[in-house]
Design an enzyme around this catalytic site. Structure first.
Site, mmCIF file in Angstrom:
data_model
loop_
_atom_site.group_PDB
_atom_site.id
_atom_site.type_symbol
_atom_site.label_atom_id
_atom_site.label_comp_id
_atom_site.label_asym_id
_atom_site.label_seq_id
_atom_site.Cartn_x
_atom_site.Cartn_y
_atom_site.Cartn_z
ATOM 1 C CD GLU A 30 57.688 21.890 36.219
ATOM 2 O OE1 GLU A 30 56.595 21.848 35.941
ATOM 3 O OE2 GLU A 30 58.593 22.330 35.707
ATOM 4 C CD GLU A 178 54.923 23.202 27.932
ATOM 5 O OE1 GLU A 178 55.581 24.282 27.906
ATOM 6 O OE2 GLU A 178 53.855 22.894 28.509
ATOM 7 C CD GLU A 298 53.065 20.295 31.720
ATOM 8 O OE1 GLU A 298 52.620 21.572 31.881
ATOM 9 O OE2 GLU A 298 54.203 19.791 31.859
ATOM 10 C CD GLN A 347 53.291 21.144 38.641
ATOM 11 O OE1 GLN A 347 53.996 21.135 39.371
ATOM 12 N NE2 GLN A 347 54.069 21.720 37.466
#
Ligand code: AHR
Length: 505
Positions: A30, A178, A298, A347
């Site tokens: 990200e 989300e 995630e 991540q």
């Protein structure tokens, strides 16, 4: 003297579960903190060795763990990302404020072409997450056409003018992130309607069919799953994946924790299993043929940041405990290979449970990276039943006694190789495990690798980058004739056996 086993692990090589989708060994990158900038992208003029602006040390390391798929550009960032900002000559790209992650300047030097180049360099499939929260249907549709169109359309011509005559063939596409929170604070019903509207116009534009992924629940929020599928009924064919998020969080800090906090975090990580079962069971009510796959795009630990670093950059250390969280979670995914199609740890670099930490020229592989390297053998293999008759560790937290399995693991077969991964969760005590490998004519242990350390807080630093790394042991050193393996305390173990299966003809 023969060792008396403490527990038995029964592997049933003739009880297949499903092929382990390599995509469950997926990743997430990200525009957050130093993940993209400094972690992946340094730019062509950097003194740090790079190939077309992408860090060479990071690429070389990632290739070794066979990264199947990478999700980008977010996260919360995705619902504030406008793809046109990230194409065309670098100097003319706009400077925006990264709304969610520290309100820092995003100069858009890493955009669609750079991401696709990164995926090509590391050998991963791109998984692009589109903007539902602040974008439009047209913007999302145009992005797909820009990336994938084979036709001589204006958008395809623009892609060619920007350096790629060839389409990008993006298959995995997320419809927001989300959306119950940072992606627009929507209700499940409102979001399901948005999915119907967006998905109607999301064409593949290329030769491959598109695999569209809707935003799933936060943790064990069964309410979101049920209401979403109720609202989507009659239009299930509009999506192929439904993606939950689950962060097990922390207990203590990344590197400072008691034995009880060690157990507490591993216990929280193991909740992933009940989440998978719960969400898949609800999905099965609406989609019994499992045409829509469950995804966890995630997941991972979430510790307090490294002192002195930006609180919104989520730059955290990664210890042996994180390695056990990764191993326990990947073992859950392997055991439920029939229920999960993709998972993306959060991540890739410098953010949350990262594979790699960098600072300027400095670079290190985390204990979590080493688990991915060891477990790569499971990718694409046949998951087979693995029953572990383990005792449990009792620990007390929040005035409650909780139980943690002493040993957990998974097994998979590919050709004549059986790979068995086993985690000893105990902070101090080794355990002798008897392997009872059934359904085959012969078993020969070929290799045994262990990831552990003499201190449960061990982690890698730029001064000591190899403090935690796997070691190979000779099979005879650890395995007796009757296949008894002593797993060190606090360890991740991979046992590779050559097996001869029964002729079923
Ligand atoms: O991974 C960090 C953030 O966690 C992501 O942007 C968001 O989707 C989640 O809440």
């Amino acid at each position: 003297m023969s060792i008396q086993p403490d527990i038995k692990v029964i592997v049933e090589t003739d009880c297949p579960i499903a092929t382990i989708n390599p995509n469950i060994y997926g990743h997430f990158a990200e525009h957050l903190g130093y993940c993209i900038y400094g972690g992946i992208w340094v730019g062509e003029n950097s003194s740090i060795k790079n190939n077309r602006g992408i860090r060479s040390d990071v690429v070389e390391a990632l290739k070794k763990i066979k990264p199947s798929v990478v999700r980008w550009p977010g996260g919360c960032f995705a619902d504030d990302y406008h793809w046109r900002d990230g194409i065309g000559p670098g100097e003319s790209r706009p400077r925006r404020i990264n709304l969610h992650w520290g309100k820092v300047i995003e100069d858009n030097s890493f955009g669609t072409h750079e991401f696709i180049e990164f995926c090509r360099q590391i050998g991963a499939e791109p998984y692009i997450c589109g903007n539902v929260g602040s974008g439009t249907v047209r913007e999302m549709k145009d992005w797909l056409e820009y990336m994938n169109s084979l036709k001589d359309s204006t958008l395809a011509q623009e892609r060619a003018a920007n350096g790629s005559l060839q389409p990008f063939n993006v298959k995995y596409f997320g419809i927001g992130n989300e959306n119950w929170g940072c992606g627009g604070n929507m209700s499940a019903e409102y979001y399901a309607n948005e999915v119907k509207r967006y998905s109607t116009f999301l064409h593949p534009f290329g030769e491959k069919p598109l695999y569209k992924i809707a935003c799933g629940p936060c943790g064990d929020d069964a309410n979101w799953t049920r209401r979403f599928f109720e609202a989507l009924e009659g239009h299930l064919g509009l999506i192929q994946g439904f993606a939950a998020h689950y962060y097990c969080g922390t207990s203590g800090t990344a590197t400072e924790y008691t034995d009880t906090q060690w157990y507490d975090l591993l216990h929280k990580a193991l909740k992933m299993e009940s989440l998978l079962l719960k969400h898949r069971a609800i999905m099965d009510e609406f989609d019994p043929e499992r045409k829509i796959s469950l995804i966890v795009d995630e997941w991972g630990t979430w510790h307090p940041v490294i002192p002195g670093t930006h609180p919104r950059f989520f730059h955290q250390q990664n210890s042996l405990r994180d390695a056990l969280v990764a191993a326990l979670t990947l073992d859950i995914f392997n055991r439920h290979a029939d229920k999960i199609a993709m998972a993306n740890i959060a991540q890739l670099v410098n953010v949350l449970q990262a594979m790699i930490l960098t600072k300027d020229k400095n670079f290190l592989l985390t204990p979590t990276y080493h688990v991915y390297e060891m477990y790569a053998v499971h990718q694409g293999a046949q998951s087979v039943r693995c029953n572990i008759n383990t005792d449990e560790i009792h620990f007390n937290i929040e005035d409650e006694t909780r139980l943690l399995p002493r040993v957990a693991g998974s097994a998979s077969m590919k050709n004549d190789l059986l790979n068995l991964s086993l985690v000893n969760t105990h902070t101090r005590e080794p355990i002798a495990v008897e392997l009872d490998i059934r359904g085959c004519l012969s078993v020969q242990v070929k290799e045994y690798r262990v990831l552990t350390a003499d201190d449960i807080h061990a982690h890698n630093t730029f001064n000591e980058p190899e403090r935690v790394q796997p070691v190979s042991k000779s099979p005879t050193e650890i395995v007796e004739e009757n296949l008894i393996v002593t797993l060190p305390a606090a360890s991740v173990n991979l046992i590779t056996c050559k097996i001869k299966v029964k002729d079923t003809k």
